[in-house]
Design a protein around this motif. Structure first.
Motif, PDB file in Angstrom:
ATOM      1  N   THR A 133      -5.685  -3.478   2.621  1.00  0.00           N
ATOM      2  CA  THR A 133      -4.537  -3.754   1.755  1.00  0.00           C
ATOM      3  C   THR A 133      -3.244  -3.795   2.563  1.00  0.00           C
ATOM      4  O   THR A 133      -2.377  -4.637   2.324  1.00  0.00           O
ATOM      5  N   LEU A 134      -3.142  -2.921   3.546  1.00  0.00           N
ATOM      6  CA  LEU A 134      -1.937  -2.936   4.377  1.00  0.00           C
ATOM      7  C   LEU A 134      -1.819  -4.249   5.135  1.00  0.00           C
ATOM      8  O   LEU A 134      -0.756  -4.885   5.170  1.00  0.00           O
TER       9      LEU A 134
ATOM     10  N   ALA B 148      -3.171  -7.034   4.326  1.00  0.00           N
ATOM     11  CA  ALA B 148      -2.909  -8.121   3.375  1.00  0.00           C
ATOM     12  C   ALA B 148      -1.437  -8.170   2.995  1.00  0.00           C
ATOM     13  O   ALA B 148      -0.863  -9.241   2.828  1.00  0.00           O
ATOM     14  N   LEU B 149      -0.817  -7.003   2.865  1.00  0.00           N
ATOM     15  CA  LEU B 149       0.611  -6.986   2.551  1.00  0.00           C
ATOM     16  C   LEU B 149       1.416  -7.571   3.700  1.00  0.00           C
ATOM     17  O   LEU B 149       2.413  -8.254   3.501  1.00  0.00           O
TER      18      LEU B 149
ATOM     19  N   ILE C   2      -2.192 -13.178   1.590  1.00  0.00           N
ATOM     20  CA  ILE C   2      -3.526 -13.446   1.035  1.00  0.00           C
ATOM     21  C   ILE C   2      -4.274 -14.394   1.961  1.00  0.00           C
ATOM     22  O   ILE C   2      -3.694 -15.287   2.554  1.00  0.00           O
TER      23      ILE C   2
ATOM     24  N   PHE D  38      -3.920   2.678  -2.445  1.00  0.00           N
ATOM     25  CA  PHE D  38      -4.119   1.375  -1.816  1.00  0.00           C
ATOM     26  C   PHE D  38      -4.030   0.267  -2.856  1.00  0.00           C
ATOM     27  O   PHE D  38      -3.312  -0.721  -2.679  1.00  0.00           O
TER      28      PHE D  38
ATOM     29  N   PHE E  23      -0.982  -2.224  -3.124  1.00  0.00           N
ATOM     30  CA  PHE E  23      -1.228  -3.638  -2.868  1.00  0.00           C
ATOM     31  C   PHE E  23      -0.734  -4.484  -4.028  1.00  0.00           C
ATOM     32  O   PHE E  23      -0.062  -5.500  -3.842  1.00  0.00           O
TER      33      PHE E  23
ATOM     34  N   GLY F 125       2.924  -4.450  -4.080  1.00  0.00           N
ATOM     35  CA  GLY F 125       3.574  -4.897  -2.853  1.00  0.00           C
ATOM     36  C   GLY F 125       4.346  -3.814  -2.132  1.00  0.00           C
ATOM     37  O   GLY F 125       5.268  -4.083  -1.372  1.00  0.00           O
TER      38      GLY F 125
ATOM     39  N   ALA G  11       4.289  -1.387   0.715  1.00  0.00           N
ATOM     40  CA  ALA G  11       3.547  -0.988   1.912  1.00  0.00           C
ATOM     41  C   ALA G  11       3.600   0.520   2.122  1.00  0.00           C
ATOM     42  O   ALA G  11       2.629   1.129   2.573  1.00  0.00           O
TER      43      ALA G  11
ATOM     44  N   VAL H  88       0.805   2.292   0.477  1.00  0.00           N
ATOM     45  CA  VAL H  88      -0.482   2.124   1.165  1.00  0.00           C
ATOM     46  C   VAL H  88      -0.531   2.987   2.419  1.00  0.00           C
ATOM     47  O   VAL H  88      -1.532   3.656   2.705  1.00  0.00           O
ATOM     48  N   ILE H  89       0.579   2.980   3.165  1.00  0.00           N
ATOM     49  CA  ILE H  89       0.616   3.773   4.400  1.00  0.00           C
ATOM     50  C   ILE H  89       0.433   5.253   4.096  1.00  0.00           C
ATOM     51  O   ILE H  89      -0.307   5.961   4.789  1.00  0.00           O
TER      52      ILE H  89
ATOM     53  N   ILE I 161      -3.157   5.891   3.591  1.00  0.00           N
ATOM     54  CA  ILE I 161      -3.934   5.916   4.836  1.00  0.00           C
ATOM     55  C   ILE I 161      -3.727   7.235   5.564  1.00  0.00           C
ATOM     56  O   ILE I 161      -4.683   7.908   5.975  1.00  0.00           O
TER      57      ILE I 161
END
Lengths: 270, 237, 225
Positions: B79-80, B82-83, B87, C167, C171, C174, C176, C179-180, C183
């Protein structure tokens, strides 16, 4: 007293380790089973603590057929020493020695105290008590093995080539120690080795074995040396070896014993 | 069990097999992405691993990096990426490469390391160049373990390639996500069964390959070593 | 990192949920795989079949397995039970091989000696084999720990909350940073649990430690026997 009566051990693939072996080990004596590999000596030894069961015949301890006894209880009542110690690597020396008493239910503290005493008995420095087997030399490990075998105060000690894995000097020292211990304790010892000199050094009785557990000759070391029964025995004990054929020679008023090559082996006591 | 029947019916429908969104096409995409990621990962991991195994240096660094890479959740990486990359295929391939490298690396260095140093020494003494030693002695003998690493990596990548469909219109994973979104359970289950079948098929093929490699290089099979090493190489998406 | 600062309660909650999924699965894996591994070692023929079945099971990709399990067991897809079952299945499949190897690594002579001096089969397993198998076993458990923590994130794709939700959410929106955070949190959790295992392992196996230090520090030869 350990009685072997017509004991046979045959394996499914046809090999016969022991064929019709009959012998009695008298109590408080050291009996050494000696022979080369294939003579069945280790098999016979392991029948006493039921690590091996005979195909036919019986093994009796003090009149009781071992097959009628519980295996685990039997093994805890017999001291067993093997080559390369067989010590538990994850237990300290002290706990290794205390293994059997703890298994039979003795409180751990009491077992450890008793083990502590035993260490000195077998000639080990007490500072080793907290170490692990991997930190000991081969000779030290064997002493721990002997201590462990004695910890349950068994009547019988089974020893399977216990000094085979150490160097000759250490082996000699360990043999001396064993003789001293036996003089103090008077256990019934069955000792297995392939080394005839070790057998003569330790045994009250020596049983020379041929293939398949056949007794070539049984007797005291002196008897066997004096009158080897046949060529096999003669060969095995090295009766014709230079150091066995001794004569005396007078030197400066003393009787010096020399071997066949003329090398001095000792002096006759006055 | 009814659901299984429905899924099988879904699979049985020939219209689902043909066309741009058909099973055949998607399976090809799935395998394509897998192969692509493995190829890239191999060009990175194999030479490095072989070098580390041959020189017996840098092992701890490589082990640490592999360990760290394995702890990173692939979905997060996907996902990271993809961001960051948008896509399409770039993000999944990146994530899959990161996934495949540890196993391939481990297979390479463990395999080369496991070659008897005495053999290597003899080859050197006979006059082989370092390159010849690697190609003619170490690699052939290391083959079973290297293939083991390849097997572990392939399995992980095929499995995780399912996730590629989360960020792009590729692969068999699409059936799972489409089915999930539209509550079309037969489609979802059918997709799951397809991916599972593909993975098992590849596993069987690679297992056989490893067997052949083992037989070709050893007269006395090293029973425990390849299997144990292979097991230790596994991580999962 | 702004995302984390603004949303740390939510992240913490998800981390806790993640732990609640991972730890039971790891525990189940150990409890099931160790006896199975021992059996596989003791009886090599059925054992071989068992290990092959385990490899096959492990080859099944995670998302499909997550979907297949509720159908087979009749539990809802979106439940934590499904996740724990799936994680346990992978854990067992991974660990059985290690467990079999671990018991295989126990020196046969030690086992024989222990039997000969009078350990009952029960005592033999608990007091000799298991302790001696622990080092190799623990290595396998550590792999399972890292694998399980990572795998638990997949559940987010079917709606099972975990750190993986960071995640999917990040996603879709949008972000980030989200998401980080996910992780980093997952890796941190995996490393923390792995570290705990390593420490436990060291505490449980004092004899391996001393042997190594002894070899390192030996200056003189063996003391006279």
């Amino acid at each position: 007293m350990i009685e072997f009566r017509s004991v046979t051990k045959a394996y499914p693939d046809g090999t016969v380790a022991v064929a019709d072996f009959t012998y009695t080990v008298e109590s408080h004596r050291t009996v050494v089973l000696v022979g080369s590999s294939g003579s069945g000596k280790t098999t016979l030894l392991r029948m006493v603590n039921r690590m091996v069961d005979p195909t036919s015949g019986t093994v009796a301890i003090d009149g009781l057929d071992v097959r009628d006894l519980d295996k685990v209880a039997l093994r805890r009542s017999i001291g067993y020493v093997l080559q390369a110690g067989g010590l538990l690597p994850h237990r300290t020396v002290l706990d290794n020695v205390a293994t059997v008493p703890v298994l039979t239910g003795t409180p751990r503290r009491r077992a450890r105290t008793a083990a502590w005493e035993l260490l000195e008995r077998v000639g080990l420095d007490r500072s080793l008590a907290g170490r692990y087997p991997a930190q000991l030399s081969g000779g030290q490990q064997q002493r721990v093995g002997v201590a462990r075998a004695l910890a349950g105060d068994p009547n019988i000690l089974l020893m399977d080539e216990p000094f085979g894995a150490v160097d000759p000097i250490v082996r000699g020292e360990l043999q001396v120690e064993l003789r001293r211990l036996q003089a103090e304790l008077g256990k019934t010892i069955v000792f297995v080795t392939h080394d005839i000199d070790e057998a003569f050094g330790l045994g009250d009785e020596v049983v020379v074995l041929r293939r398949g557990g056949e007794i070539a000759q049984a007797g005291t070391p002196a008897q066997i040396l004096a009158n080897p029964v046949d060529d096999f025995v003669r060969d095995f004990v090295g009766a014709d070896r230079a150091e066995r054929v001794l004569t005396t020679v007078e030197v400066d008023g003393r009787c010096v014993v020399v071997d066949r090559d003329g090398r001095p082996a000792g002096v006759l006591a006055r | 069990m009814n659901l299984f029947a429905d899924a099988l019916t879904w699979l049985g429908d020939p219209s689902h097999w043909s066309g741009r969104t058909g099973i055949a096409q998607r399976a090809a995409q799935h395998l394509g992405v897998t192969a692509g990621a493995l190829a890239i990962a191999a060009t990175l991991a194999l030479p490095t691993g072989i070098l580390v195994g041959h020189t017996r240096r840098g092992r701890s660094l490589v082990v640490a990096i592999s360990g760290a890479a394995r702890a990173v959740p692939t979905l997060g990486l996907l996902t990271l990426a993809a961001l960051a990359l948008g896509i399409g295929l770039q993000a999944p391939v990146l994530a899959l490469v990161v996934l495949a490298v540890p196993s391939l690396l481990a297979g390479a260095y463990a395999g080369v390391e496991s070659v008897d140093p005495v053999t290597v020494d003899a080859a050197r003494a006979v006059g082989m160049s370092e390159f010849q030693i690697i190609t003619r002695v170490e690699l052939p003998l290391a083959a079973p373990v290297v293939v083991g690493g390849l097997r572990a990596a392939t399995l992980q990548v095929v499995a995780t390639a399912t996730l590629a469909a989360y960020v792009s219109d590729t692969g068999l994973g699409r059936y799972l996500f489409t089915g999930l979104r539209s509550r079309d359970y037969p489609q979802m289950l059918a997709g799951a069964l397809l991916v599972a079948a593909l993975a098992l098929l590849l596993e069987a093929v690679l297992a056989r390959l490893q067997q052949l490699a083992t037989r070709a290089t050893t007269s006395t099979p090293r029973h425990g070593a390849p299997a144990r090493l292979a097991a230790s190489l596994e991580g999962h998406a | 990192m702004t995302w984390l600062l603004l949303n740390w309660p939510q992240a913490l909650q998800l981390a806790w949920t993640h732990v609640l999924l991972s730890v039971p699965a790891i525990t189940i894996s150990v409890l099931v795989a160790v006896p199975l591994g021992r059996l596989a070692h003791r009886y090599p023929r059925p054992g071989g079949a068992l290990l092959s079945a385990a490899s096959l099971l492990y080859a099944i990709p995670s998302l499909p397995l997550l979907i297949i399990i509720p159908v087979v067991l009749g539990i809802p897809l979106r439940s934590s039970a499904t996740m724990v079952v799936a994680l346990s299945v992978y854990g067992v499949a991974l660990l059985v091989r290690s467990a079999a190897d671990a018991f295989g690594a126990v020196d046969a002579r030690v086992r024989l000696a222990a039997t000969a001096i009078g350990f009952s089969p029960w005592a033999l397993f608990w007091r000799v084999e298991l302790p001696l198998a622990t080092p190799v076993l623990l290595a396998g458990v550590r792999v399972v720990v890292v694998s399980t923590v990572g795998l638990a994130t997949i559940g987010a794709l079917v709606g099972i909350p975990s750190l993986g939700s960071l995640f999917t959410d990040g996603f879709q929106r949008g972000i980030a940073g989200e998401v980080i955070t996910g992780i980093v949190a997952t890796v941190a959790l995996a490393l923390a649990l792995d570290g705990a295992c390593a420490l436990t392992g060291r505490a449980l196996t004092p004899w391996t430690r001393s042997a190594r230090s002894e070899h390192a520090g030996r200056h003189t030869g063996p003391v006279a026997a």
